[in-house]
Design an enzyme around this catalytic site. Structure first.
Site, PDB file in Angstrom:
ATOM      1  N   ASN A   1       0.824  -1.192   0.000  1.00  0.00           N
ATOM      2  CA  ASN A   1       0.000   0.000   0.000  1.00  0.00           C
ATOM      3  C   ASN A   1       0.870   1.259   0.000  1.00  0.00           C
ATOM      4  OD1 ASN A   1      -2.310   1.708   0.286  1.00  0.00           O
ATOM      5  ND2 ASN A   1      -3.337   0.113   1.472  1.00  0.00           N
TER       6      ASN A   1
ATOM      7  N   HIS B   1      23.810  -0.554  10.512  1.00  0.00           N
ATOM      8  CA  HIS B   1      25.076   0.171  10.676  1.00  0.00           C
ATOM      9  C   HIS B   1      25.772  -0.278  11.952  1.00  0.00           C
ATOM     10  CE1 HIS B   1      23.972   2.902   7.415  1.00  0.00           C
ATOM     11  NE2 HIS B   1      22.755   2.829   7.912  1.00  0.00           N
TER      12      HIS B   1
ATOM     13  N   LYS C   1      12.933  -9.941  15.708  1.00  0.00           N
ATOM     14  CA  LYS C   1      13.248 -11.358  15.918  1.00  0.00           C
ATOM     15  C   LYS C   1      12.287 -12.179  15.073  1.00  0.00           C
ATOM     16  CE  LYS C   1      15.153 -10.938  20.468  1.00  0.00           C
ATOM     17  NZ  LYS C   1      14.808 -10.304  21.682  1.00  0.00           N
TER      18      LYS C   1
ATOM     19  N   LYS D   1      -1.521 -14.390  19.838  1.00  0.00           N
ATOM     20  CA  LYS D   1      -2.670 -15.213  19.511  1.00  0.00           C
ATOM     21  C   LYS D   1      -2.296 -16.173  18.395  1.00  0.00           C
ATOM     22  CE  LYS D   1      -7.437 -14.711  17.916  1.00  0.00           C
ATOM     23  NZ  LYS D   1      -8.494 -13.770  17.549  1.00  0.00           N
TER      24      LYS D   1
END
Length: 186
Positions: A82, A112, A163, A180
């Site tokens: 989008n 960096h 992660k 969930k």
């Protein structure tokens, strides 16, 4: 190794290398053309998207869209980004089928050094990102270098993915964490 080989291998590299600068400039030109093209020209738009990605693609990239190189974005079928999405593809980004990005999503493989002297020298690194099939990122999600996101994952608006995220989950927060389970795709 030349700087491009270092970049694609995940090693520290100089982003201001002449070859890399020229390749980023080419992608900026294509993004500029795409971002200024009338929506009433879908065939021209699709041709620009395929040229930018370096492969035939049915991807839909709403304007404005920006990326570093384009050729490192490997998008599956039915990819939709989008308005206002940015993909910093210094390393390969593998995006599965039927993935949706809401407005303002940032996917960044570039990073960096923490050391200020190294950072000031122009050194940077890039780590690949893998996104599974049937993934949806809410508005303003940020995906950091080196992560893998499983299949059938929904990442809530404003989340920061630093992660790996497991398949079949809704994940939110900064850092994003599963909150969930979602039933697997049948």
């Amino acid at each position: 190794m030349i700087e491009k080989e270092k970049m694609l291998s995940g090693l520290m590299y100089q982003a201001w290398d002449a070859e890399l600068l020229a390749e980023r400039q080419k992608a900026k030109e294509l993004c500029h053309q795409l971002n200024h093209l009338s929506p009433s020209q879908p065939e021209t738009r699709q041709a620009l998207i395929s040229e930018l990605l370096g492969q035939e693609s049915d991807a839909c990239l709403e304007s404005p869209f920006n990326c570093d190189y384009g050729y490192n974005i490997k998008a599956g079928k039915g990819f939709y980004a989008n308005h206002g999405c940015t993909i910093l593809d210094c390393a390969p980004i593998h995006i599965g089928d039927n993935c949706l990005l809401a407005p303002g999503v940032v996917i960044a493989t570039a990073g960096h050094p923490l050391d200020p002297v190294e950072r000031a020298s122009g050194e940077e690194f890039a780590k690949s990102i893998t996104i599974g099939n049937d993934v949806w990122f809410g508005a303003n999600v940020t995906v950091c270098p080196g992560v893998t996101i499983g299949d059938n994952v929904v990442v809530g608006a404003g989340s920061v993915v630093n992660k790996d995220l497991p398949s079949n989950t809704v994940c939110v927060g900064s850092p994003a964490k599963p909150i969930k389970d979602i039933p697997p795709k049948q």
